[in-house]
Design a protein around this motif. Structure first.
Motif, PDB file in Angstrom:
ATOM      1  N   PHE A 113      71.922  80.559  28.220  1.00 44.76           N
ATOM      2  CA  PHE A 113      71.071  79.395  27.973  1.00 44.76           C
ATOM      3  C   PHE A 113      70.548  78.823  29.285  1.00 44.76           C
ATOM      4  N   VAL A 114      71.430  78.704  30.279  1.00 45.79           N
ATOM      5  CA  VAL A 114      71.018  78.153  31.581  1.00 45.79           C
ATOM      6  C   VAL A 114      70.015  79.069  32.264  1.00 45.79           C
ATOM      7  N   ASP A 115      70.202  80.373  32.136  1.00 48.98           N
ATOM      8  CA  ASP A 115      69.231  81.313  32.711  1.00 48.98           C
ATOM      9  C   ASP A 115      67.839  81.070  32.134  1.00 48.98           C
ATOM     10  N   ARG A 116      67.759  80.876  30.824  1.00 44.21           N
ATOM     11  CA  ARG A 116      66.465  80.606  30.182  1.00 44.21           C
ATOM     12  C   ARG A 116      65.905  79.260  30.640  1.00 44.21           C
ATOM     13  N   LEU A 117      66.781  78.258  30.729  1.00 41.36           N
ATOM     14  CA  LEU A 117      66.355  76.933  31.157  1.00 41.36           C
ATOM     15  C   LEU A 117      65.792  76.972  32.572  1.00 41.36           C
ATOM     16  N   VAL A 118      66.507  77.611  33.477  1.00 43.94           N
ATOM     17  CA  VAL A 118      66.071  77.664  34.873  1.00 43.94           C
ATOM     18  C   VAL A 118      64.785  78.477  35.013  1.00 43.94           C
ATOM     19  N   ALA A 119      64.692  79.569  34.258  1.00 46.83           N
ATOM     20  CA  ALA A 119      63.479  80.388  34.321  1.00 46.83           C
ATOM     21  C   ALA A 119      62.255  79.594  33.877  1.00 46.83           C
ATOM     22  N   ALA A 120      62.452  78.705  32.901  1.00 46.87           N
ATOM     23  CA  ALA A 120      61.325  77.938  32.370  1.00 46.87           C
ATOM     24  C   ALA A 120      61.043  76.662  33.162  1.00 46.87           C
ATOM     25  N   THR A 121      62.088  76.075  33.747  1.00 48.92           N
ATOM     26  CA  THR A 121      61.934  74.731  34.322  1.00 48.92           C
ATOM     27  C   THR A 121      62.528  74.594  35.711  1.00 48.92           C
ATOM     28  N   GLY A 122      62.991  75.681  36.330  1.00 46.99           N
ATOM     29  CA  GLY A 122      63.711  75.623  37.600  1.00 46.99           C
ATOM     30  C   GLY A 122      63.124  74.717  38.654  1.00 46.99           C
ATOM     31  N   PRO A 123      61.811  74.792  38.939  1.00 47.75           N
ATOM     32  CA  PRO A 123      61.233  73.957  40.009  1.00 47.75           C
ATOM     33  C   PRO A 123      61.303  72.460  39.737  1.00 47.75           C
ATOM     34  N   THR A 124      61.670  72.070  38.507  1.00 47.38           N
ATOM     35  CA  THR A 124      61.722  70.644  38.179  1.00 47.38           C
ATOM     36  C   THR A 124      63.080  70.027  38.473  1.00 47.38           C
ATOM     37  N   LEU A 125      64.011  70.803  39.024  1.00 47.52           N
ATOM     38  CA  LEU A 125      65.338  70.296  39.372  1.00 47.52           C
ATOM     39  C   LEU A 125      65.620  70.539  40.853  1.00 47.52           C
ATOM     40  N   PRO A 126      66.424  69.664  41.477  1.00 52.22           N
ATOM     41  CA  PRO A 126      66.861  69.957  42.847  1.00 52.22           C
ATOM     42  C   PRO A 126      67.778  71.169  42.867  1.00 52.22           C
ATOM     43  N   SER A 127      67.990  71.735  44.049  1.00 56.17           N
ATOM     44  CA  SER A 127      68.784  72.965  44.148  1.00 56.17           C
ATOM     45  C   SER A 127      70.265  72.730  43.906  1.00 56.17           C
ATOM     46  N   ALA A 128      70.713  71.481  43.989  1.00 57.22           N
ATOM     47  CA  ALA A 128      72.103  71.128  43.708  1.00 57.22           C
ATOM     48  C   ALA A 128      72.086  69.958  42.737  1.00 57.22           C
ATOM     49  N   VAL A 129      72.600  70.182  41.538  1.00 59.62           N
ATOM     50  CA  VAL A 129      72.449  69.182  40.485  1.00 59.62           C
ATOM     51  C   VAL A 129      73.491  69.447  39.407  1.00 59.62           C
ATOM     52  N   VAL A 130      73.707  68.458  38.567  1.00 62.81           N
ATOM     53  CA  VAL A 130      74.582  68.615  37.405  1.00 62.81           C
ATOM     54  C   VAL A 130      73.721  68.585  36.145  1.00 62.81           C
ATOM     55  N   VAL A 131      73.971  69.526  35.256  1.00 63.17           N
ATOM     56  CA  VAL A 131      73.320  69.542  33.950  1.00 63.17           C
ATOM     57  C   VAL A 131      74.416  69.602  32.887  1.00 63.17           C
ATOM     58  N   ASP A 132      74.373  68.677  31.949  1.00 67.94           N
ATOM     59  CA  ASP A 132      75.301  68.681  30.822  1.00 67.94           C
ATOM     60  C   ASP A 132      74.624  69.334  29.629  1.00 67.94           C
ATOM     61  N   VAL A 133      75.325  70.268  28.998  1.00 67.64           N
ATOM     62  CA  VAL A 133      74.807  70.933  27.806  1.00 67.64           C
ATOM     63  C   VAL A 133      75.830  70.801  26.692  1.00 67.64           C
ATOM     64  N   GLY A 134      75.385  70.995  25.461  1.00 61.95           N
ATOM     65  CA  GLY A 134      76.309  70.864  24.348  1.00 61.95           C
ATOM     66  C   GLY A 134      75.950  71.748  23.175  1.00 61.95           C
ATOM     67  N   GLN A 135      76.931  71.904  22.287  1.00 60.77           N
ATOM     68  CA  GLN A 135      76.731  72.639  21.043  1.00 60.77           C
ATOM     69  C   GLN A 135      76.201  71.659  20.002  1.00 60.77           C
ATOM     70  N   LEU A 136      74.901  71.676  19.818  1.00 61.47           N
ATOM     71  CA  LEU A 136      74.246  70.756  18.901  1.00 61.47           C
ATOM     72  C   LEU A 136      74.339  71.302  17.478  1.00 61.47           C
TER      73      LEU A 136
END
Length: 251
Positions: free
Chosen positions: A173-196
């Motif tokens: 999931f993170v690979d897809r997220l970063v591929a689609a939106t990577g430049p919109t986040l700093p290189s060091a960051v926290v992302v919380d994800v969940g089982q919706l």
């Protein structure tokens, strides 16, 4: 670090000391003997950043709201406290970054404090159920450390690397997220994800819950050595900031 320590601060402080770094209480710092780094709250961090020469990386307030619903799993919009006071149905309301009020489901706008600044930015979203929630420390678009921290909203930390199939699903999931939106986040960051949980059928989908500053995020059961690697990038010397991270430096 602040003088009043949390469990994460103690773990990161011990790891930093083991690397030969000096760990000091913010109240005692008069001048930096060398490169300075920060772990703690945004108010003290902003006050010290100019004097000690470190830069604080953070995601944009509207990052979550700008994500495609493919990654959020529910509508999310940016607003202000003034807008939130006007809501008339149950809504999840949270400050984007600074924890200026509790993130929670509010039955209506009257549940929010009247003492808040009306212009304070907020995120508003539909009320949904997450079966489990995970904190991910990302470095250069890769998961450097992670931990489950809650199950059905109740605190329940557990190392991510002990959840084999879950860790693999999150990585995909993170690979897809970063591929689609990577430049919109700093290189060091926290992302919380969940089982919706799916409203209409059994099962779940992965969804982004929020993005946070690595230098102000609890580690839960994540490996402190790997967490520290992310924190050092997220709140380190200003001269070391990568050009691509400059838009994410806290003013």
């Amino acid at each position: 670090m602040p003088g009043r320590r949390t469990s994460t601060m103690e773990l990161l402080g011990a790891e930093a000391t083991g690397r030969g770094m000096a760990v000091q209480a913010a109240e005692e710092v008069s001048a930096a003997a060398g490169p300075a780094y920060w772990y703690g709250g945004p108010v003290a961090g902003a006050r010290l950043a100019g004097r000690l020469g470190f830069a604080l990386l953070e995601p944009a307030d509207d990052w979550l709201a700008e994500l495609p619903e493919e990654f959020t799993g529910r509508p999310v919009r940016t607003a202000t406290v003034l807008d939130a006071w006007a809501i008339d149905r149950p809504t999840f309301v949270k400050p984007p970054r600074d924890k200026s009020f509790p993130a929670d489901v509010y039955a209506d706008g009257s549940g929010l404090s009247s003492d808040l600044d009306p212009a304070t930015p907020v995120l508003l979203s539909d009320v949904v159920t997450f079966a489990a929630e995970y904190r991910l420390f990302l470095l250069d678009g890769q998961i450097a450390a992670g931990s489950r921290y809650a199950v059905f909203g109740r605190l329940d930390p557990h190392p991510l690397d002990r959840h084999g199939h879950i860790a693999a699903e999150i990585a995909e999931f993170v690979d897809r997220l970063v591929a689609a939106t990577g430049p919109t986040l700093p290189s060091a960051v926290v992302v919380d994800v969940g089982q919706l949980l799916d409203t209409y059928r059994p099962g779940y989908r992965w969804a982004v819950m929020e993005a946070n500053m690595a230098w102000f995020s609890h580690a839960y059961a994540a490996d402190p050595a790997r967490v520290l690697n992310v924190v050092l990038r997220a709140a380190g010397p200003r001269e070391d900031v990568k050009p691509s991270d400059l838009p994410f430096v806290r003013p």
